[in-house]
Structure formats: C-alpha cells, structure tokens
Motif scaffolding. Structure first.
Motif, PDB file in Angstrom:
ATOM      1  N   ALA A  41      12.729  25.237 -30.401  1.00  0.00           N
ATOM      2  CA  ALA A  41      13.654  25.255 -31.529  1.00  0.00           C
ATOM      3  C   ALA A  41      13.250  26.364 -32.493  1.00  0.00           C
ATOM      4  CB  ALA A  41      13.646  23.906 -32.240  1.00  0.00           C
ATOM      5  N   THR A  42      14.198  27.206 -32.856  1.00  0.00           N
ATOM      6  CA  THR A  42      13.913  28.270 -33.818  1.00  0.00           C
ATOM      7  C   THR A  42      13.469  27.622 -35.126  1.00  0.00           C
ATOM      8  OG1 THR A  42      15.587  29.678 -32.784  1.00  0.00           O
ATOM      9  CG2 THR A  42      14.839  30.295 -34.987  1.00  0.00           C
ATOM     10  N   PRO A  43      12.227  27.870 -35.563  1.00  0.00           N
ATOM     11  CA  PRO A  43      11.688  27.130 -36.719  1.00  0.00           C
ATOM     12  C   PRO A  43      12.354  27.532 -38.031  1.00  0.00           C
ATOM     13  CG  PRO A  43      10.131  28.811 -35.991  1.00  0.00           C
ATOM     14  CD  PRO A  43      11.238  28.794 -34.979  1.00  0.00           C
ATOM     15  N   LYS A  44      12.609  26.537 -38.857  1.00  0.00           N
ATOM     16  CA  LYS A  44      13.292  26.763 -40.135  1.00  0.00           C
ATOM     17  C   LYS A  44      12.609  25.973 -41.242  1.00  0.00           C
ATOM     18  CE  LYS A  44      17.749  27.046 -37.717  1.00  0.00           C
ATOM     19  NZ  LYS A  44      17.278  26.554 -36.401  1.00  0.00           N
ATOM     20  N   ASN A  45      12.780  26.455 -42.452  1.00  0.00           N
ATOM     21  CA  ASN A  45      12.387  25.730 -43.656  1.00  0.00           C
ATOM     22  C   ASN A  45      13.641  25.513 -44.491  1.00  0.00           C
ATOM     23  OD1 ASN A  45       9.562  25.773 -43.096  1.00  0.00           O
ATOM     24  ND2 ASN A  45       9.482  27.904 -43.773  1.00  0.00           N
ATOM     25  N   LYS A  46      13.915  24.270 -44.857  1.00  0.00           N
ATOM     26  CA  LYS A  46      15.122  23.953 -45.617  1.00  0.00           C
ATOM     27  C   LYS A  46      14.737  23.285 -46.929  1.00  0.00           C
ATOM     28  CE  LYS A  46      19.777  22.031 -44.949  1.00  0.00           C
ATOM     29  NZ  LYS A  46      19.965  21.465 -46.285  1.00  0.00           N
ATOM     30  N   VAL A  47      15.211  23.856 -48.022  1.00  0.00           N
ATOM     31  CA  VAL A  47      15.021  23.272 -49.347  1.00  0.00           C
ATOM     32  C   VAL A  47      16.384  23.235 -50.023  1.00  0.00           C
ATOM     33  CG1 VAL A  47      13.882  23.449 -51.575  1.00  0.00           C
ATOM     34  CG2 VAL A  47      12.673  24.186 -49.504  1.00  0.00           C
ATOM     35  N   ASP A  48      16.891  22.032 -50.221  1.00  0.00           N
ATOM     36  CA  ASP A  48      18.243  21.852 -50.762  1.00  0.00           C
ATOM     37  C   ASP A  48      19.241  22.603 -49.873  1.00  0.00           C
ATOM     38  OD1 ASP A  48      17.233  20.290 -52.854  1.00  0.00           O
ATOM     39  OD2 ASP A  48      16.799  22.061 -54.072  1.00  0.00           O
TER      40      ASP A  48
END
Length: 490
Positions: free
Chosen positions: A33-40
């Motif tokens: 899975a293409t790594p992501k960071n999600k904030v709001d």
C-alpha cells in the motif's frame, strides 16, 4: 535481459521483475500500500516510508533475478512531489495529488492569469497540479527565502538512486509549469504563481538512460553500479504503451480513478476545453501530444458500493454477471433503469470540480441489488461518454481498456454500446509495469506495437434497450448533471 520496474500508484506501489521471456506478466512482484499520512483533510504520501519500502522491495527481487539486472524503469502518478534544498536534502512533505489544500492558491488567480496558464502549459488551473502545491508549501511549510528544486515522484526516486536531478516530458507536463509547445519550463508561469525561487530538473524523453546507480546504493541493493535508471513516465501514459495505443484510438485507463487519453501529432485546443477541464501535455514520445482528462471516481465508487452493501468481491461479480446476461437478453425492464452520477470525489470533465457530490437517480421499491449494480456501471459509463464528448468531436472506432475494468463484461459492453465503438479489454493485468518494462527494453514504436497483449473485443450494438439507454443519457442524465452542478457551484 532482466529489468526492474517501479509503479507508484495512488493506492498501491508495485516493484516488478521482468525478463525477455515474461512479456505479459512479471516473473515476480512485490506490492504494498502506498504509505500516506492523513491529518484532517490533508493527505501526504509518506516519503520516508515509501523510499524505505521501495529499497526493501528491490533487495527482495534482486535475490530472485534469473540473471543480471540491466535497468530500473520508474512510472508513477503525476503532480505529487517534494522540494529539496540547496544541499539536496528533502525540505517538504509530499502532498498527495488529490489533496486540495492549495485550492486557495488557485482561487487567487485572475481570469487572465488562468487563461495564460492554460495557453502555455495546457492544463486548466487546478489544485491537483504541482504549481499550486509548491506555492502552498512555500507559504506554509518551508522557508520561502531559500532556493529549492521541485522533484516529482519518479524524479525523486531517480535522484535517490543516482544522485542526478532529471524528469521526463509526460511527468513535467503534470506540474502546471511546463511550456508544452516550447518544451521547457515557463518563467512566465513561475512568476504568476510566485515560485521564482524554485528550480525544475532537465526533462528527457521517456526511456532515456538518466544515469547509473550510485555505488553506495548499488551495494545496498545488491546490484552492479552499472545498472541504468530511466523514467518511464506518467502512469496513464505508460499504460498506453502496454496497450499499443495509436493516434486513432482512445485509451481508457481504469483504477481508483479513470484516465481517458487521446494522442495527437498536433497541438490544437478547442475553445471550450479549458472550462471543461481537458488537459494537454507532451507524450512519452515528445513528437506527440496528449489530450487527457480524468474522472476522479471509478474503482473507488465500486469499492464504496461493495463495502456499503457488505458484498464480497465474489458476490458482487456474480450479481454483475447476472445483470450482464439480462442486459444482453434485453430483459431489463425500463422501470428498473437507474443510474449514479458518481461525483463521490468531485467531478471530471465537463465540469471539473472538487465541490460536487454524488447523486443516484431512479430508485424505487422494485430496485434490488442487481439493478443497483447495473445502475452503478451505467452511471460510470454515462460519465465516460460525457467526458469523451469534450475530448473530441470525431466518432471513435476503438477504445482500449486497461486496468481492473477488463474483468467487468457488463461495464465493457455498456462502454461499447453507449460510445458506439469497439472496446478492447487488454489482457495485461499489470499494464503500467509492463509498459515501463517495454520502455526499458526499447524506445522503438514499432517494437512496442508488435508486443501488444491479447484482448477481448466488445462490439457496439443497436438494440431497443441500447436506444432506450441513449435516450436516458440525453434526457435524464445530462439535464440532471447540469442542474446538479449549477446548484452545487452557484
């Protein structure tokens, strides 16, 4: 000859090992899975984790290689990238291409500035493209008084592997800074966005051997430092190589989104296309231009439907197959016709917007899950037809489909019937990775075309039910589409 390909997608990243004997599928593949960071509402690709997982994946495949690896070929989504500082260090996060935080930058542009941008770079100004992301980063994330270089995803990977800063024409064309007629970076557009302190790498044609691996990187990966690295290009365009697309055919590249591509040897924009969200660019072969639009909701809407209705993939496909058989047999009652306007992640052409929402029309007590699945694929096909009408006034003869949609005969037959064109489902499950391997092997157009994968043909029909659906398209779908977006964007 053995090659490694890297395909960085929105949802998944794939590293594949290819040999001359594996024309359709790789010898072996590592997928994550293409790594992501999600904030709001903000979404970044996790650069550090992505690079680490790529290195680990390459090391794993090197051990499985049957002979010496000659080249690494990189394809990826466009638009996303990072700023690096004067010391060559990462200076910014990698904003996901679909993240709209830089919409405030686009909204500041005057009508004349937007017109100038479209004339020069061929892209209708939008928060998805790199230029507005760069400006947002300068205002919110980095020291705006320093000098930087912008590297899109494949550029960054090549830089990490070789130490050379370079890009490729189709990737450069997704930045909203590249003059597609003069084929160089536009100082005029940089000034409009206020990003004059940002440099961009030298662009090269797809398949150019940029450089060889840095010795330290080669040792870490277990490879020779003579392994060459190339940028294959923007993933949709690289997939077109796998299909053998010509200037007389349309490519329908399906996945999380749906990319629609025509190739042309001339650059002739229609007056309406800026407002319709049609994007022009330079193709992998810089003698050709791309005419491109994307529908932001395709596979993502299908996944949403399965999850909300708690359907396994097997059960969903069984219902879709039953609907397909009923459709071919003309057994679908007109009162069961329903369709979705699939603006779950905004809309594409002819009204490209992040503010639009989905709508499902035609629901009634007698509508069951099978009928809803028909309405799901009908709406997706209506959306494709609407977008294609913005791309060209010419009748299409052939549409080549790559990606997950090749497994959905109902969807493919609807495309053929509604667009009145032969639809070829290209039997290559890894179209982008395969295209990247073909580019690594040769830049000869003749050789690419000879290597086309097998396909299954869906021919257009003119049955009473098809004529009914075309009437629904003209007198229900299009008026509802227009009324909906007028209400949403007033």
């Amino acid at each position: 000859m053995t090659n490694l390909t890297i395909d960085v997608g929105t949802t998944n990243t794939k590293v594949s090992l290819w040999s001359e004997q594996t024309n359709i599928q790789p010898i072996q593949q590592v997928k994550f899975a293409t790594p992501k960071n999600k904030v709001d509402d903000f979404v970044d690709f996790d650069t550090e984790k992505l690079l680490k997982q790529l290195m680990n994946s390459i090391r794993q495949l090197v051990k499985a290689a049957p002979d010496t690896i000659q080249m690494i070929s990189v394809a990826s989504v466009g638009e996303s990238g990072v700023l690096i500082n004067e010391l060559g260090q990462l200076a910014s996060p990698m904003i996901a291409w679909y993240d709209n935080r830089s919409e405030e930058i686009i909204n500041r542009l005057s009508s004349q500035e937007k017109k100038t941008i479209y004339e020069v770079v061929g892209l209708p100004p939008h928060a998805h493209y790199s230029a507005s992301k760069i400006k947002w980063l300068l205002e919110h994330s980095v020291d705006a008084n320093r000098r930087y270089t912008w590297l899109c995803i494949p550029d960054l990977l090549v830089y990490q592997l070789t130490g050379v800063r370079a890009t490729e024409y189709s990737i450069a064309s997704r930045t909203m800074v590249f003059d597609i007629q003069k084929k160089h970076w536009s100082s005029r557009v940089k000034k409009i966005f206020g990003i004059e302190n940002v440099d961009f790498p030298q662009p090269y044609p797809s398949g150019t051997k940029i450089a060889t691996l840095k010795p330290a990187i080669a040792t870490t990966l277990g490879l020779s430092d003579q392994v060459a690295v190339t940028i294959a290009g923007h993933d949709h365009m690289v997939g077109s190589v796998s299909s053998g697309q010509t200037t007389h055919e349309l490519l329908d590249s399906t996945g999380t989104t749906e990319g629609i591509l025509l190739l042309s040897d001339t650059l002739e924009k229609k007056a309406t296309q800026e407002a319709e969200g049609i994007a022009y660019g330079v193709y992998l072969d810089p003698n050709l231009y791309t005419i491109f639009t994307a529908l932001p909701s395709a596979g993502s809407v299908i996944q949403w439907f399965q999850e909300r209705h708690q359907l396994t993939s097997r059960r969903f496909m069984a219902l879709a197959d039953s609907a397909y058989k009923r459709y071919l047999a003309e057994e679908l009652p007109t009162e069961a016709i329903n369709f979705v306007i699939p603006h779950f992640s905004g809309s594409g052409s002819p009204k490209k917007s992040t503010q639009t929402k989905g709508l499902w029309y035609g629901l009634a007590n007698q509508i069951d899950q099978e009928a809803l699945i028909f309405g799901l694929f009908l709406g997706l096909s209506f959306e494709l037809k609407h977008a294609v009408e913005c791309l060209t006034n010419q009748r299409l003869q052939t549409i080549k489909v790559i990606g997950p949609a090749i497994k959905d005969p109902l969807w493919l037959q609807l495309k053929a019937d509604l667009l009145d064109a032969d639809v070829l489902a290209m039997a290559t499950p890894e179209a982008v990775s395969r295209g990247a391997n073909m580019i690594a092997q040769t830049t000869s157009e003749k050789n690419r075309l000879l290597a086309q994968p097998p396909s299954h043909r869906f021919s257009p029909r003119t049955t009473p039910l098809v004529r009914t659906l075309l009437d629904v398209y003209e007198h229900q779908y299009k008026p509802l589409y227009d009324a909906k977006v007028r209400f949403e964007l007033k």
